[in-house]
Design a protein around this motif. Structure first.
Motif, PDB file in Angstrom:
ATOM      1  N   ASP A  17      50.723  43.744  37.490  1.00 41.54           N
ATOM      2  CA  ASP A  17      51.197  42.435  37.042  1.00 41.54           C
ATOM      3  C   ASP A  17      50.533  41.973  35.745  1.00 41.54           C
ATOM      4  OD1 ASP A  17      52.694  42.361  39.371  1.00 41.54           O
ATOM      5  OD2 ASP A  17      51.159  41.246  40.469  1.00 41.54           O
ATOM      6  N   ASN A  18      49.666  42.814  35.166  1.00 41.81           N
ATOM      7  CA  ASN A  18      48.912  42.446  33.964  1.00 41.81           C
ATOM      8  C   ASN A  18      48.153  41.138  34.145  1.00 41.81           C
ATOM      9  OD1 ASN A  18      49.100  44.566  32.214  1.00 41.81           O
ATOM     10  ND2 ASN A  18      50.916  43.794  31.172  1.00 41.81           N
ATOM     11  N   LYS A  19      47.380  41.053  35.200  1.00 40.76           N
ATOM     12  CA  LYS A  19      46.568  39.852  35.441  1.00 40.76           C
ATOM     13  C   LYS A  19      45.424  39.808  34.433  1.00 40.76           C
ATOM     14  CE  LYS A  19      47.507  39.694  40.365  1.00 40.76           C
ATOM     15  NZ  LYS A  19      46.923  39.834  41.700  1.00 40.76           N
ATOM     16  N   TYR A  20      45.136  38.614  33.950  1.00 40.29           N
ATOM     17  CA  TYR A  20      44.044  38.392  32.999  1.00 40.29           C
ATOM     18  C   TYR A  20      42.774  38.164  33.804  1.00 40.29           C
ATOM     19  CZ  TYR A  20      41.448  36.019  29.243  1.00 40.29           C
ATOM     20  OH  TYR A  20      40.498  35.630  28.326  1.00 40.29           O
ATOM     21  N   LEU A  21      41.804  39.071  33.663  1.00 41.87           N
ATOM     22  CA  LEU A  21      40.609  39.056  34.499  1.00 41.87           C
ATOM     23  C   LEU A  21      39.857  37.727  34.433  1.00 41.87           C
ATOM     24  CD1 LEU A  21      38.753  40.579  36.427  1.00 41.87           C
ATOM     25  CD2 LEU A  21      37.558  41.483  34.413  1.00 41.87           C
ATOM     26  N   SER A  22      39.638  37.202  33.256  1.00 38.62           N
ATOM     27  CA  SER A  22      38.901  35.929  33.137  1.00 38.62           C
ATOM     28  C   SER A  22      39.611  34.810  33.884  1.00 38.62           C
ATOM     29  CB  SER A  22      38.730  35.537  31.671  1.00 38.62           C
ATOM     30  OG  SER A  22      37.859  36.435  31.020  1.00 38.62           O
ATOM     31  N   ALA A  23      40.923  34.757  33.770  1.00 40.55           N
ATOM     32  CA  ALA A  23      41.685  33.718  34.463  1.00 40.55           C
ATOM     33  C   ALA A  23      41.535  33.853  35.971  1.00 40.55           C
ATOM     34  CB  ALA A  23      43.160  33.797  34.068  1.00 40.55           C
ATOM     35  N   GLU A  24      41.602  35.070  36.476  1.00 41.37           N
ATOM     36  CA  GLU A  24      41.485  35.285  37.922  1.00 41.37           C
ATOM     37  C   GLU A  24      40.098  34.914  38.430  1.00 41.37           C
ATOM     38  OE1 GLU A  24      44.157  35.978  39.828  1.00 41.37           O
ATOM     39  OE2 GLU A  24      45.276  35.888  37.956  1.00 41.37           O
ATOM     40  N   ILE A  25      39.063  35.223  37.656  1.00 42.43           N
ATOM     41  CA  ILE A  25      37.684  34.884  38.035  1.00 42.43           C
ATOM     42  C   ILE A  25      37.510  33.369  38.071  1.00 42.43           C
ATOM     43  CG2 ILE A  25      35.289  34.932  37.208  1.00 42.43           C
ATOM     44  CD1 ILE A  25      35.883  37.816  36.224  1.00 42.43           C
ATOM     45  N   ILE A  26      38.017  32.682  37.060  1.00 39.96           N
ATOM     46  CA  ILE A  26      37.874  31.223  36.989  1.00 39.96           C
ATOM     47  C   ILE A  26      38.714  30.546  38.066  1.00 39.96           C
ATOM     48  CG2 ILE A  26      38.319  29.202  35.535  1.00 39.96           C
ATOM     49  CD1 ILE A  26      37.535  31.046  33.122  1.00 39.96           C
ATOM     50  N   LYS A  27      39.921  31.030  38.306  1.00 40.67           N
ATOM     51  CA  LYS A  27      40.777  30.462  39.364  1.00 40.67           C
ATOM     52  C   LYS A  27      40.098  30.547  40.714  1.00 40.67           C
ATOM     53  CE  LYS A  27      44.962  32.409  38.080  1.00 40.67           C
ATOM     54  NZ  LYS A  27      46.285  32.941  38.386  1.00 40.67           N
ATOM     55  N   ALA A  28      39.395  31.659  40.957  1.00 41.79           N
ATOM     56  CA  ALA A  28      38.724  31.870  42.236  1.00 41.79           C
ATOM     57  C   ALA A  28      37.413  31.096  42.333  1.00 41.79           C
ATOM     58  CB  ALA A  28      38.457  33.362  42.447  1.00 41.79           C
ATOM     59  N   GLY A  29      37.053  30.392  41.268  1.00 43.42           N
ATOM     60  CA  GLY A  29      35.815  29.619  41.281  1.00 43.42           C
ATOM     61  C   GLY A  29      34.580  30.496  41.172  1.00 43.42           C
ATOM     62  N   MET A  30      34.738  31.686  40.625  1.00 40.02           N
ATOM     63  CA  MET A  30      33.629  32.631  40.536  1.00 40.02           C
ATOM     64  C   MET A  30      33.086  32.787  39.121  1.00 40.02           C
ATOM     65  SD  MET A  30      33.056  33.421  43.488  1.00 40.02           S
ATOM     66  CE  MET A  30      33.755  33.529  45.111  1.00 40.02           C
ATOM     67  N   GLY A  31      33.551  31.930  38.228  1.00 41.20           N
ATOM     68  CA  GLY A  31      33.075  31.991  36.854  1.00 41.20           C
ATOM     69  C   GLY A  31      33.342  30.687  36.135  1.00 41.20           C
ATOM     70  N   LYS A  54      36.632  22.489  45.133  1.00 42.77           N
ATOM     71  CA  LYS A  54      35.342  23.032  45.565  1.00 42.77           C
ATOM     72  C   LYS A  54      35.469  24.493  45.992  1.00 42.77           C
ATOM     73  CE  LYS A  54      33.305  18.611  46.730  1.00 42.77           C
ATOM     74  NZ  LYS A  54      33.040  18.309  45.383  1.00 42.77           N
ATOM     75  N   THR A  55      36.074  25.270  45.095  1.00 43.30           N
ATOM     76  CA  THR A  55      36.278  26.693  45.324  1.00 43.30           C
ATOM     77  C   THR A  55      35.125  27.487  44.734  1.00 43.30           C
ATOM     78  OG1 THR A  55      38.658  26.323  45.140  1.00 43.30           O
ATOM     79  CG2 THR A  55      37.906  28.584  44.903  1.00 43.30           C
ATOM     80  N   GLY A  56      34.693  28.527  45.432  1.00 44.07           N
ATOM     81  CA  GLY A  56      33.669  29.431  44.915  1.00 44.07           C
ATOM     82  C   GLY A  56      32.366  28.722  44.606  1.00 44.07           C
ATOM     83  N   LEU A  57      31.865  28.916  43.396  1.00 42.27           N
ATOM     84  CA  LEU A  57      30.565  28.336  43.032  1.00 42.27           C
ATOM     85  C   LEU A  57      30.598  26.820  43.008  1.00 42.27           C
ATOM     86  CD1 LEU A  57      30.340  27.247  39.791  1.00 42.27           C
ATOM     87  CD2 LEU A  57      30.783  29.657  39.445  1.00 42.27           C
ATOM     88  N   TRP A  58      31.781  26.248  42.962  1.00 46.51           N
ATOM     89  CA  TRP A  58      31.911  24.793  42.887  1.00 46.51           C
ATOM     90  C   TRP A  58      31.655  24.112  44.229  1.00 46.51           C
ATOM     91  CZ3 TRP A  58      31.321  23.718  38.182  1.00 46.51           C
ATOM     92  CH2 TRP A  58      31.794  24.567  37.208  1.00 46.51           C
ATOM     93  N   ILE A  59      31.427  24.897  45.273  1.00 42.75           N
ATOM     94  CA  ILE A  59      31.040  24.308  46.555  1.00 42.75           C
ATOM     95  C   ILE A  59      29.615  23.750  46.454  1.00 42.75           C
ATOM     96  CG2 ILE A  59      30.087  26.375  47.646  1.00 42.75           C
ATOM     97  CD1 ILE A  59      31.633  25.486  50.193  1.00 42.75           C
ATOM     98  N   ASP A  60      28.835  24.310  45.543  1.00 44.09           N
ATOM     99  CA  ASP A  60      27.466  23.853  45.310  1.00 44.09           C
ATOM    100  C   ASP A  60      27.521  22.463  44.685  1.00 44.09           C
ATOM    101  OD1 ASP A  60      24.835  23.403  44.311  1.00 44.09           O
ATOM    102  OD2 ASP A  60      24.528  25.551  44.077  1.00 44.09           O
ATOM    103  N   LYS A  61      26.691  21.558  45.142  1.00 45.98           N
ATOM    104  CA  LYS A  61      26.698  20.194  44.607  1.00 45.98           C
ATOM    105  C   LYS A  61      26.182  20.125  43.179  1.00 45.98           C
ATOM    106  CE  LYS A  61      26.396  17.923  49.028  1.00 45.98           C
ATOM    107  NZ  LYS A  61      25.653  17.072  49.933  1.00 45.98           N
ATOM    108  N   ASN A  62      25.352  21.092  42.787  1.00 46.94           N
ATOM    109  CA  ASN A  62      24.777  21.073  41.445  1.00 46.94           C
ATOM    110  C   ASN A  62      24.737  22.489  40.867  1.00 46.94           C
ATOM    111  OD1 ASN A  62      23.566  19.985  39.172  1.00 46.94           O
ATOM    112  ND2 ASN A  62      21.511  20.218  39.995  1.00 46.94           N
ATOM    113  N   PRO A  63      25.905  23.071  40.583  1.00 41.95           N
ATOM    114  CA  PRO A  63      25.889  24.424  40.014  1.00 41.95           C
ATOM    115  C   PRO A  63      25.302  24.393  38.599  1.00 41.95           C
ATOM    116  CG  PRO A  63      28.096  23.540  39.928  1.00 41.95           C
ATOM    117  CD  PRO A  63      27.260  22.549  40.689  1.00 41.95           C
TER     118      PRO A  63
END
Length: 72
Positions: A17-31, A54-63
């Motif tokens: 599907d030609n997914k853009y890696l940075s977009a997928e990482i950010i969507k998942a809350g991992m970057g 509050k996905t991925g790293l955003w679950i942390d109150k103070n990332p």
């Protein structure tokens, strides 16, 4: 392109599907979307959505952003 340190800058696409890696990482809350060097509204919107949900790293109150962590 290259950055000021001579490191390669690239947009990486994967899968059939030609997914853009940075977009997928950010969507998942991992970057983070590094707004200082990227003006992508798409990436900013993905980060805003992940933050609100509050996905991925955003679950942390103070990332701590990587560029802030490296300063310490």
């Amino acid at each position: 392109d290259t950055d000021r340190y001579g490191r390669s800058i690239a947009m990486i696409y994967y899968d059939n599907d030609n997914k853009y890696l940075s977009a997928e990482i950010i969507k998942a809350g991992m970057g983070w979307h590094y707004k200082r060097y990227s003006t992508s509204t798409e990436l900013a919107n993905f980060e805003n959505k992940a933050t609100k949900e509050k996905t991925g790293l955003w679950i942390d109150k103070n990332p701590i952003a990587p560029w802030e962590w490296r300063r310490n």
